[in-house]
Design a protein around this motif. Structure first.
Motif, PDB file in Angstrom:
ATOM      1  N   GLY A   1       0.773  -1.250   0.000  1.00 15.54           N
ATOM      2  CA  GLY A   1       0.000   0.000   0.000  1.00 15.54           C
ATOM      3  C   GLY A   1       0.797   1.288   0.000  1.00 15.54           C
ATOM      4  N   VAL A   2       2.125   1.219  -0.037  1.00 18.88           N
ATOM      5  CA  VAL A   2       2.890   2.478  -0.051  1.00 18.88           C
ATOM      6  C   VAL A   2       3.690   2.582  -1.341  1.00 18.88           C
ATOM      7  N   THR A   3       3.430   3.641  -2.102  1.00 16.17           N
ATOM      8  CA  THR A   3       4.226   3.911  -3.298  1.00 16.17           C
ATOM      9  C   THR A   3       5.001   5.204  -3.038  1.00 16.17           C
ATOM     10  N   LEU A   4       6.304   5.105  -3.105  1.00 17.59           N
ATOM     11  CA  LEU A   4       7.135   6.265  -2.778  1.00 17.59           C
ATOM     12  C   LEU A   4       7.154   7.265  -3.932  1.00 17.59           C
ATOM     13  N   THR A   5       7.181   8.531  -3.577  1.00 22.33           N
ATOM     14  CA  THR A   5       7.230   9.609  -4.574  1.00 22.33           C
ATOM     15  C   THR A   5       8.188  10.698  -4.079  1.00 22.33           C
ATOM     16  N   ARG A   6       8.593  11.542  -4.995  1.00 18.27           N
ATOM     17  CA  ARG A   6       9.422  12.686  -4.603  1.00 18.27           C
ATOM     18  C   ARG A   6       8.658  13.587  -3.625  1.00 18.27           C
ATOM     19  N   GLU A   7       7.337  13.698  -3.822  1.00 22.39           N
ATOM     20  CA  GLU A   7       6.528  14.558  -2.943  1.00 22.39           C
ATOM     21  C   GLU A   7       6.595  14.071  -1.489  1.00 22.39           C
ATOM     22  N   LEU A   8       6.600  12.751  -1.304  1.00 15.72           N
ATOM     23  CA  LEU A   8       6.697  12.223   0.070  1.00 15.72           C
ATOM     24  C   LEU A   8       8.027  12.618   0.712  1.00 15.72           C
ATOM     25  N   VAL A   9       9.076  12.519  -0.071  1.00 19.30           N
ATOM     26  CA  VAL A   9      10.400  12.897   0.443  1.00 19.30           C
ATOM     27  C   VAL A   9      10.383  14.372   0.859  1.00 19.30           C
ATOM     28  N   LEU A  10       9.799  15.214   0.013  1.00 16.94           N
ATOM     29  CA  LEU A  10       9.777  16.647   0.323  1.00 16.94           C
ATOM     30  C   LEU A  10       8.904  16.931   1.544  1.00 16.94           C
ATOM     31  N   ALA A  11       7.813  16.174   1.690  1.00 20.52           N
ATOM     32  CA  ALA A  11       6.947  16.365   2.863  1.00 20.52           C
ATOM     33  C   ALA A  11       7.713  16.020   4.141  1.00 20.52           C
ATOM     34  N   VAL A  12       8.509  14.958   4.078  1.00 20.46           N
ATOM     35  CA  VAL A  12       9.300  14.544   5.244  1.00 20.46           C
ATOM     36  C   VAL A  12      10.336  15.626   5.571  1.00 20.46           C
ATOM     37  N   ARG A  13      11.006  16.114   4.548  1.00 24.55           N
ATOM     38  CA  ARG A  13      12.006  17.166   4.788  1.00 24.55           C
ATOM     39  C   ARG A  13      11.348  18.433   5.340  1.00 24.55           C
ATOM     40  N   ASP A  14      10.225  18.841   4.723  1.00 27.32           N
ATOM     41  CA  ASP A  14       9.590  20.091   5.138  1.00 27.32           C
ATOM     42  C   ASP A  14       9.032  20.014   6.556  1.00 27.32           C
ATOM     43  N   ALA A  15       8.743  18.783   7.002  1.00 27.62           N
ATOM     44  CA  ALA A  15       8.250  18.637   8.385  1.00 27.62           C
ATOM     45  C   ALA A  15       9.383  18.805   9.399  1.00 27.62           C
ATOM     46  N   GLY A  16      10.640  18.670   8.952  1.00 29.37           N
ATOM     47  CA  GLY A  16      11.762  18.887   9.868  1.00 29.37           C
ATOM     48  C   GLY A  16      12.696  17.704  10.043  1.00 29.37           C
ATOM     49  N   PHE A  17      12.460  16.604   9.321  1.00 29.96           N
ATOM     50  CA  PHE A  17      13.394  15.470   9.393  1.00 29.96           C
ATOM     51  C   PHE A  17      14.566  15.739   8.450  1.00 29.96           C
ATOM     52  N   ASN A  18      15.702  15.127   8.736  1.00 28.55           N
ATOM     53  CA  ASN A  18      16.850  15.310   7.838  1.00 28.55           C
ATOM     54  C   ASN A  18      17.430  13.979   7.351  1.00 28.55           C
ATOM     55  N   ALA A  19      16.696  12.890   7.579  1.00 33.05           N
ATOM     56  CA  ALA A  19      17.210  11.581   7.146  1.00 33.05           C
ATOM     57  C   ALA A  19      16.052  10.619   6.912  1.00 33.05           C
ATOM     58  N   ILE A  20      16.283   9.671   6.022  1.00 29.81           N
ATOM     59  CA  ILE A  20      15.283   8.637   5.721  1.00 29.81           C
ATOM     60  C   ILE A  20      15.983   7.294   5.723  1.00 29.81           C
ATOM     61  N   ARG A  21      15.383   6.334   6.427  1.00 33.58           N
ATOM     62  CA  ARG A  21      15.869   4.946   6.312  1.00 33.58           C
ATOM     63  C   ARG A  21      15.003   4.262   5.270  1.00 33.58           C
ATOM     64  N   LEU A  22      15.680   3.634   4.313  1.00 33.57           N
ATOM     65  CA  LEU A  22      14.970   3.019   3.187  1.00 33.57           C
ATOM     66  C   LEU A  22      15.135   1.498   3.254  1.00 33.57           C
ATOM     67  N   PRO A  23      14.140   0.798   3.810  1.00 34.16           N
ATOM     68  CA  PRO A  23      14.219  -0.666   3.868  1.00 34.16           C
ATOM     69  C   PRO A  23      13.894  -1.259   2.499  1.00 34.16           C
ATOM     70  N   VAL A  24      14.747  -2.180   2.036  1.00 29.68           N
ATOM     71  CA  VAL A  24      14.551  -2.754   0.699  1.00 29.68           C
ATOM     72  C   VAL A  24      14.741  -4.271   0.767  1.00 29.68           C
ATOM     73  N   ARG A  25      13.792  -4.994   0.160  1.00 33.50           N
ATOM     74  CA  ARG A  25      13.873  -6.463   0.130  1.00 33.50           C
ATOM     75  C   ARG A  25      14.657  -6.907  -1.110  1.00 33.50           C
ATOM     76  N   PHE A  26      15.955  -6.628  -1.116  1.00 38.74           N
ATOM     77  CA  PHE A  26      16.753  -6.953  -2.306  1.00 38.74           C
ATOM     78  C   PHE A  26      16.753  -8.451  -2.604  1.00 38.74           C
ATOM     79  N   SER A  27      16.690  -9.278  -1.561  1.00 44.60           N
ATOM     80  CA  SER A  27      16.816 -10.729  -1.776  1.00 44.60           C
ATOM     81  C   SER A  27      15.689 -11.280  -2.642  1.00 44.60           C
ATOM     82  N   ALA A  28      14.584 -10.533  -2.764  1.00 44.82           N
ATOM     83  CA  ALA A  28      13.470 -11.002  -3.611  1.00 44.82           C
ATOM     84  C   ALA A  28      13.639 -10.569  -5.064  1.00 44.82           C
ATOM     85  N   HIS A  29      14.744  -9.890  -5.363  1.00 43.72           N
ATOM     86  CA  HIS A  29      14.924  -9.324  -6.708  1.00 43.72           C
ATOM     87  C   HIS A  29      16.279  -9.721  -7.287  1.00 43.72           C
TER      88      HIS A  29
END
Ligand code: GLC
Length: 368
Positions: A87-115
């Motif tokens: 249910g979550v599709t990442l977009t540039r807008e989400l990144v900007l919303a996170v930054r504008d709220a005051g965060f300065n970092a994002i942890r990006l969990p990725v299931r590489f083993s399935a790919h």
């Protein structure tokens, strides 16, 4: 159902910690960089009886970098079995919303083993890698730090020996692929080692994975999780190689009956519904002492710490969530750790990704 986790993290953690033997005193733990003794040569005629000063560890500059990070996990997006499946599709807008709220970092969990393709190459799917590249690009363009985390590699937890080459091949490919990226891209070797990947087995494998990464990324910040589902109590069993660009990471979800009440991937958790967190002195002390214990390890080892995940599920009473979230964030800040809330907009969320609206109470619990 998101995950079929049939045994709670708390019970499993206890079992694992009980079964593991602590590292022997001779185990080379993460050794601080030792400076040469500043004692000048003694004139030959005057033998000195004063012992040389005990060398003190050189301050590790990574501590200050870590202490400045306040982040959020982009959970249940690229760590789902397929992008968007939870249910979550990442977009540039989400990144900007996170930054504008005051965060300065994002942890990006990725299931590489399935790919990945078949052994022995385990080639990463270029289309999937391009999707990950795009998200990393949005985060770096926005001026944020991005922590790329290898998430949900369940087969490795179940059979570390059989999956070792798969794991090392993924890191070899990722490290080479991202070697020219800015230093604001960090790597986290593995989310929540658990199951058969106990502390002793992990201490060996993490060295192999770090050596693979260091071939192409000598200076990139790399994070290493504790075993037992990233338990804080497992810090004492973590043995890190000497490396000044290394940080340790743990997750904090205690009391588990509060943070995971009603979680459909934790069996028996519906019985915990209604558990509150009131901020009593005893409850506050439990958090403070866990973080003090973590800081003591960090100081002794000269290795900075990252609180990679913490959060309380949306089924919990809202006021309790706000109190608990504020208390944990406070403890992380007081002890100089980077921290990443789990998650952005799913079951532990603080933001409505469709409506573009923050939960103002949880946001200020984190950032005020
Ligand atoms: C771990 C799991 C994630 C889960 C979270 C809270 O990170 O990998 O899927 O949602 O913990 O239980």
């Amino acid at each position: 159902m998101k995950l079929s986790r049939t045994i709670t993290r708390t019970i499993l953690t206890t079992l694992i910690l009980t079964a593991c033997t602590p590292p022997s005193p001779g185990t080379p733990a993460a050794s601080p960089t030792i400076t040469a003794s500043p004692t000048p040569p003694t004139p030959s005629a005057t033998p000195t009886l004063t012992p040389s000063p005990v060398p003190s560890p050189t301050p590790n500059p990574l501590f200050a970098e870590m202490a400045s990070l306040r982040g959020v996990n982009f959970g249940n997006a690229l760590d789902a079995p397929a992008p968007g499946a939870w249910g979550v599709t990442l977009t540039r807008e989400l990144v900007l919303a996170v930054r504008d709220a005051g965060f300065n970092a994002i942890r990006l969990p990725v299931r590489f083993s399935a790919h990945t393709g078949p052994a022995p190459e385990y080639t990463l799917d270029p289309d999937f890698l391009a999707t990950v590249d795009e998200v990393i690009g949005w985060v770096l363009d926005a001026g944020l730090t991005v922590l790329l985390d290898l998430h949900h590699f369940e087969a490795l937890n179940q059979n570390p020996a059989a999956e070792r080459d798969h794991f090392l091949s993924i890191w070899d490919q990722l490290a080479r692929h991202y070697q020219s990226q800015p230093e604001q891209l960090y790597f986290e070797l593995l989310n929540e080692p658990s199951g058969e990947l106990d502390a002793d087995t992990w201490n060996v494998l993490l060295r192999d994975a770090l050596a693979v990464v260091r071939q192409s990324n000598p200076d990139r910040v790399v994070l290493v999780s504790t075993a037992a589902f990233a338990a804080v109590d497992a810090l004492d069993q973590l043995s890190l190689p000497r490396d000044t660009r290394l940080a340790a990471t743990f997750h904090y979800y205690e009391p588990f009956e509060f943070t995971h009440q009603g979680a459909n991937w934790v069996s028996g958790s519906s019985a915990w519904l209604g558990t509150t967190w009131d901020g009593t002195a005893e409850e506050e002390d439990a958090i403070s002492s866990a973080f003090d214990q973590a800081r003591a390890w960090s100081t002794a080892q000269n290795v900075p710490l990252v609180l990679g995940e913490f959060g309380a599920i949306e089924q919990a009473d809202h006021d309790s969530r706000v109190r608990w979230t504020a208390a944990v964030a406070r403890a992380a800040k007081r002890t100089g750790m980077a921290w990443f809330h789990w998650d952005l907009c799913t079951d532990f969320g603080i933001y409505d990704c469709d409506a573009g609206v923050w939960d103002p109470d949880l946001l200020s619990a984190l950032l005020d």
